[in-house]
Scaffold this motif. Structure first.
Motif, mmCIF file in Angstrom:
data_model
loop_
_atom_site.group_PDB
_atom_site.id
_atom_site.type_symbol
_atom_site.label_atom_id
_atom_site.label_comp_id
_atom_site.label_asym_id
_atom_site.label_seq_id
_atom_site.Cartn_x
_atom_site.Cartn_y
_atom_site.Cartn_z
ATOM 1 N N PHE A 1 0.981 -1.500 0.271
ATOM 2 C CA PHE A 1 -0.272 -0.447 -0.273
ATOM 3 C C PHE A 1 1.031 1.213 -0.157
ATOM 4 C CE2 PHE A 1 -2.415 -3.669 1.992
ATOM 5 C CZ PHE A 1 -3.683 -3.362 1.454
ATOM 6 N N GLY A 2 -0.166 2.484 -0.238
ATOM 7 C CA GLY A 2 0.896 3.740 -0.373
ATOM 8 C C GLY A 2 1.170 3.912 1.462
ATOM 9 N N SER A 3 1.326 5.181 1.607
ATOM 10 C CA SER A 3 1.395 6.023 3.215
ATOM 11 C C SER A 3 0.375 5.524 3.401
ATOM 12 C CB SER A 3 2.543 6.554 2.431
ATOM 13 O OG SER A 3 3.297 6.964 2.801
ATOM 14 N N ILE A 4 -0.390 5.423 4.745
ATOM 15 C CA ILE A 4 -1.107 5.498 5.676
ATOM 16 C C ILE A 4 -1.030 5.952 7.164
ATOM 17 C CG2 ILE A 4 -2.731 3.937 6.521
ATOM 18 C CD1 ILE A 4 -2.793 2.325 4.796
ATOM 19 N N TYR A 5 -1.676 6.861 7.476
ATOM 20 C CA TYR A 5 -1.195 7.467 9.193
ATOM 21 C C TYR A 5 -2.260 7.742 9.437
ATOM 22 C CZ TYR A 5 2.228 9.782 5.731
ATOM 23 O OH TYR A 5 3.072 10.007 4.781
ATOM 24 N N LEU A 6 -2.360 7.658 10.743
ATOM 25 C CA LEU A 6 -2.652 7.482 11.800
ATOM 26 C C LEU A 6 -3.686 8.163 12.155
ATOM 27 C CD1 LEU A 6 -2.560 5.888 14.798
ATOM 28 C CD2 LEU A 6 -1.491 7.639 15.961
ATOM 29 N N GLY A 7 -4.933 7.804 11.811
ATOM 30 C CA GLY A 7 -5.904 8.718 12.072
ATOM 31 C C GLY A 7 -6.865 8.373 10.762
ATOM 32 N N GLU A 8 -6.234 8.135 9.723
ATOM 33 C CA GLU A 8 -6.510 8.408 8.744
ATOM 34 C C GLU A 8 -7.423 6.969 8.455
ATOM 35 O OE1 GLU A 8 -5.119 10.009 4.467
ATOM 36 O OE2 GLU A 8 -3.465 8.444 5.313
ATOM 37 N N THR A 9 -8.762 6.935 7.646
ATOM 38 C CA THR A 9 -9.321 5.527 7.191
ATOM 39 C C THR A 9 -8.743 4.929 6.563
ATOM 40 O OG1 THR A 9 -11.702 6.883 8.103
ATOM 41 C CG2 THR A 9 -12.033 5.458 6.723
ATOM 42 N N PHE A 10 -8.909 3.480 6.627
ATOM 43 C CA PHE A 10 -8.229 2.630 5.511
ATOM 44 C C PHE A 10 -9.229 1.931 4.588
ATOM 45 C CE2 PHE A 10 -7.677 -1.890 5.113
ATOM 46 C CZ PHE A 10 -6.488 -1.983 4.436
ATOM 47 N N TYR A 11 -9.124 2.066 3.665
ATOM 48 C CA TYR A 11 -10.195 2.149 2.255
ATOM 49 C C TYR A 11 -9.222 0.769 1.680
ATOM 50 C CZ TYR A 11 -13.540 5.918 3.279
ATOM 51 O OH TYR A 11 -13.792 6.780 3.366
ATOM 52 N N SER A 12 -10.653 -0.489 1.367
ATOM 53 C CA SER A 12 -9.692 -1.246 0.671
ATOM 54 C C SER A 12 -10.943 -2.227 -0.307
ATOM 55 C CB SER A 12 -8.750 -2.345 1.266
ATOM 56 O OG SER A 12 -8.259 -3.400 0.252
ATOM 57 N N TYR A 13 -10.593 -2.221 -2.076
ATOM 58 C CA TYR A 13 -11.885 -2.911 -2.310
ATOM 59 C C TYR A 13 -10.945 -4.176 -2.847
ATOM 60 C CZ TYR A 13 -13.537 -4.231 -7.123
ATOM 61 O OH TYR A 13 -13.943 -4.833 -7.484
ATOM 62 N N ILE A 14 -11.784 -5.415 -2.278
ATOM 63 C CA ILE A 14 -11.452 -7.191 -2.482
ATOM 64 C C ILE A 14 -12.170 -7.829 -3.728
ATOM 65 C CG2 ILE A 14 -11.277 -9.101 -1.427
ATOM 66 C CD1 ILE A 14 -11.498 -7.799 1.011
ATOM 67 N N CYS A 15 -11.499 -7.920 -4.702
ATOM 68 C CA CYS A 15 -12.392 -8.680 -5.540
ATOM 69 C C CYS A 15 -12.071 -10.554 -5.715
ATOM 70 C CB CYS A 15 -11.977 -8.172 -7.072
ATOM 71 S SG CYS A 15 -12.546 -8.513 -8.524
ATOM 72 N N ILE A 16 -13.316 -10.548 -5.842
ATOM 73 C CA ILE A 16 -12.880 -12.506 -5.852
ATOM 74 C C ILE A 16 -13.602 -13.358 -7.304
ATOM 75 C CG2 ILE A 16 -13.584 -15.158 -5.304
ATOM 76 C CD1 ILE A 16 -14.798 -13.181 -2.166
ATOM 77 N N HIS A 17 -13.294 -13.432 -8.010
ATOM 78 C CA HIS A 17 -12.916 -13.934 -9.464
ATOM 79 C C HIS A 17 -12.985 -15.244 -9.809
ATOM 80 C CE1 HIS A 17 -13.641 -13.556 -13.191
ATOM 81 N NE2 HIS A 17 -12.619 -13.909 -14.027
ATOM 82 N N ASN A 18 -14.337 -16.428 -10.649
ATOM 83 C CA ASN A 18 -14.115 -17.346 -10.919
ATOM 84 C C ASN A 18 -13.385 -16.867 -12.608
ATOM 85 O OD1 ASN A 18 -14.430 -19.980 -11.320
ATOM 86 N ND2 ASN A 18 -16.403 -19.581 -10.683
ATOM 87 N N ASP A 19 -12.291 -17.446 -12.476
ATOM 88 C CA ASP A 19 -11.326 -17.720 -13.784
ATOM 89 C C ASP A 19 -11.998 -18.948 -14.249
ATOM 90 O OD1 ASP A 19 -9.786 -18.682 -11.636
ATOM 91 O OD2 ASP A 19 -8.479 -17.228 -12.746
ATOM 92 N N SER A 20 -12.661 -20.040 -13.378
ATOM 93 C CA SER A 20 -12.409 -21.148 -13.922
ATOM 94 C C SER A 20 -13.402 -21.744 -14.680
ATOM 95 C CB SER A 20 -12.595 -22.237 -12.786
ATOM 96 O OG SER A 20 -13.628 -22.466 -11.910
ATOM 97 N N THR A 21 -13.853 -23.184 -15.011
ATOM 98 C CA THR A 21 -15.233 -23.319 -16.491
ATOM 99 C C THR A 21 -16.106 -24.053 -14.991
ATOM 100 O OG1 THR A 21 -13.929 -25.111 -16.410
ATOM 101 C CG2 THR A 21 -13.512 -23.022 -18.563
ATOM 102 N N GLU A 22 -16.113 -23.958 -14.182
ATOM 103 C CA GLU A 22 -16.335 -23.905 -13.204
ATOM 104 C C GLU A 22 -17.656 -22.979 -12.045
ATOM 105 O OE1 GLU A 22 -15.164 -27.808 -11.816
ATOM 106 O OE2 GLU A 22 -14.876 -28.987 -13.042
ATOM 107 N N SER A 23 -19.086 -23.755 -11.898
ATOM 108 C CA SER A 23 -19.149 -23.076 -10.892
ATOM 109 C C SER A 23 -18.631 -22.875 -9.920
ATOM 110 C CB SER A 23 -21.303 -22.632 -10.639
ATOM 111 O OG SER A 23 -21.659 -22.802 -12.383
ATOM 112 N N CYS A 24 -19.140 -22.454 -8.241
ATOM 113 C CA CYS A 24 -18.266 -22.601 -7.663
ATOM 114 C C CYS A 24 -19.465 -21.924 -5.677
ATOM 115 C CB CYS A 24 -17.371 -22.012 -7.293
ATOM 116 S SG CYS A 24 -15.463 -22.092 -7.860
ATOM 117 N N ARG A 25 -19.833 -22.820 -5.590
ATOM 118 C CA ARG A 25 -21.247 -22.906 -4.544
ATOM 119 C C ARG A 25 -20.132 -22.359 -2.938
ATOM 120 N NH1 ARG A 25 -23.144 -26.718 -3.324
ATOM 121 N NH2 ARG A 25 -21.986 -28.392 -4.269
ATOM 122 N N LYS A 26 -21.511 -21.782 -2.397
ATOM 123 C CA LYS A 26 -20.746 -21.976 -0.890
ATOM 124 C C LYS A 26 -19.884 -21.250 -0.481
ATOM 125 C CE LYS A 26 -23.511 -25.972 0.372
ATOM 126 N NZ LYS A 26 -23.216 -26.823 1.532
#
Length: 382
Positions: A31-56
């Motif tokens: 990550f870049g510089s993060i300072y005390l008192g700031e709000t930490f934001y993060s984008y999380i992406c889960i991608h299915n790059d297979s040819t089958e469906s995933c459950r649960k």
């Protein structure tokens, strides 16, 4: 063949497949510089790059610090993901600790054959201190306390201060000492009307704390050490807001002798050889009743002299009691004079208390000049 492969890649930008920039946002390894008192934001992406469906599918995201583990995504939802689909999460957390932080992302899912699978990703970053705060306390008469706060930008970029306030303890009320901006109705810091701090630049703030009504001259006020907390709101060069709050600021309680003398009123300017009144307050800080006598010494001082009664019996003064006295002073020299030479004798114990440099008075020879200075002072409100 390469262009065909790029078109089939889910991470390629439509019609711009040859560009290396993808269209899927993923967490970087650093990550870049993060300072005390700031709000930490993060984008999380889960991608299915297979040819089958995933459950649960369940996602858990925790933020691990040196002292605790904070849950950001609980992982209670069970989702299904078809080939080529994604699941998006945006997480946020106000950073309140310095040092190493680790974002732990844990994904659990089941394949079409009901096989339960799991994988983890770790992202480590450092939280640094954005501001350095130094404070000084000054104990004044009337149980007032002055706090000088210096705020320094110790980051590598410009910081904008939105707010610097003092939240007093329940004993005091606070007033921010500032100067008015002639072009605006708002008030700004006493040393400047700007709020942007360059790296390593500092800012000065001054606050006056007074005891709440009914607590003035209370012995409890003199023993209080906790003054309050500084609340600072700042912004990064990109406008991201951060907030810092100090711990309880502690002062050294004022050390007063058995007797104290303070000035109630005195002129700032005086004409040479012309007497002026000096109003004083004598306070008994001891636990016993005292019998006092005021003695004014003229022999040791040549810049001024006391006139009128120079030896005055003040009588008995109970513990915590106050006696107000009027002294007439004649300045004998031009310039800034320190009024000293006041001795109070405890007749019961035979003990003398000598008080020096009680107040400063500027002595001038021209009364017209004094009148001009007084008139100018009234107009400017100084």
């Amino acid at each position: 063949m390469l262009k065909l492969k790029l078109k089939e890649d889910v991470n390629s930008v439509d019609h711009l497949e040859e560009l290396s920039l993808g269209k899927l946002l993923i967490l970087p390894q650093a990550f870049g510089s993060i300072y005390l008192g700031e709000t930490f934001y993060s984008y999380i992406c889960i991608h299915n790059d297979s040819t089958e469906s995933c459950r649960k599918i369940t996602l858990k995201a925790d933020l691990q610090t040196s002292t605790q583990r904070i849950s950001l995504v609980s992982g209670q939802d069970e989702l299904k993901l078809a080939p080529g689909e994604t699941i998006d999460h945006v997480i946020q957390h106000e950073v309140k600790e310095l040092g190493s932080h680790i974002l732990v992302c844990d994904v659990t899912y089941s394949s079409q054959s009901a096989e339960k699978l799991n994988f983890r990703k770790f992202f480590k970053f450092q939280v640094m201190k954005p501001l350095d705060v130094k404070t000084k306390f000054y104990n004044a008469d009337k149980d007032e306390v002055y706090l000088e706060a210096q705020v320094q930008n110790i980051t590598q970029g410009i910081i904008t201060l939105d707010k610097v306030l003092l939240e007093p303890s329940n004993i005091f009320t606070v007033k921010t000492l500032s100067v008015e901006n002639e072009n605006e109705d708002s008030e700004s810091g006493i040393f400047s009307n700007c709020t942007a701090l360059q790296p390593q630049d500092s800012w000065q703030y001054l606050f006056c704390l007074s005891p709440k009504t009914g607590l003035s001259n209370d012995k409890l006020v003199k023993t209080i050490t906790s003054i309050g907390k500084l609340d600072i709101v700042w912004r990064t060069p990109f406008g991201d807001k951060g907030r810092l709050q100090t711990s309880q600021l502690q002062r050294q309680p004022p050390v007063s002798g058995e007797l104290s003398v303070s000035v109630i009123s005195a002129p700032s300017l005086a004409q040479i050889h012309k007497p002026f009144p000096l109003m004083l307050k004598v306070t008994n800080n001891s636990e016993r009743t005292v019998e006092l006598q005021l003695n004014l010494e003229n022999k040791a001082y040549t810049n001024f002299m006391f006139t009128g009664v120079v030896n005055n019996l003040l009588g008995l003064l109970e513990p915590g009691g106050v006696s107000k006295i009027k002294v007439d002073v004649i300045p004998e020299s031009i310039g800034l004079q320190y009024i000293s030479g006041i001795t109070i004798r405890d007749l019961l114990l035979g003990r003398d208390y000598v008080f020096t440099d009680l107040v400063q008075v500027l002595t001038l020879s021209d009364q017209d000049l004094i009148n001009v200075i007084d008139l100018t002072t009234e107009k400017t409100g100084a």
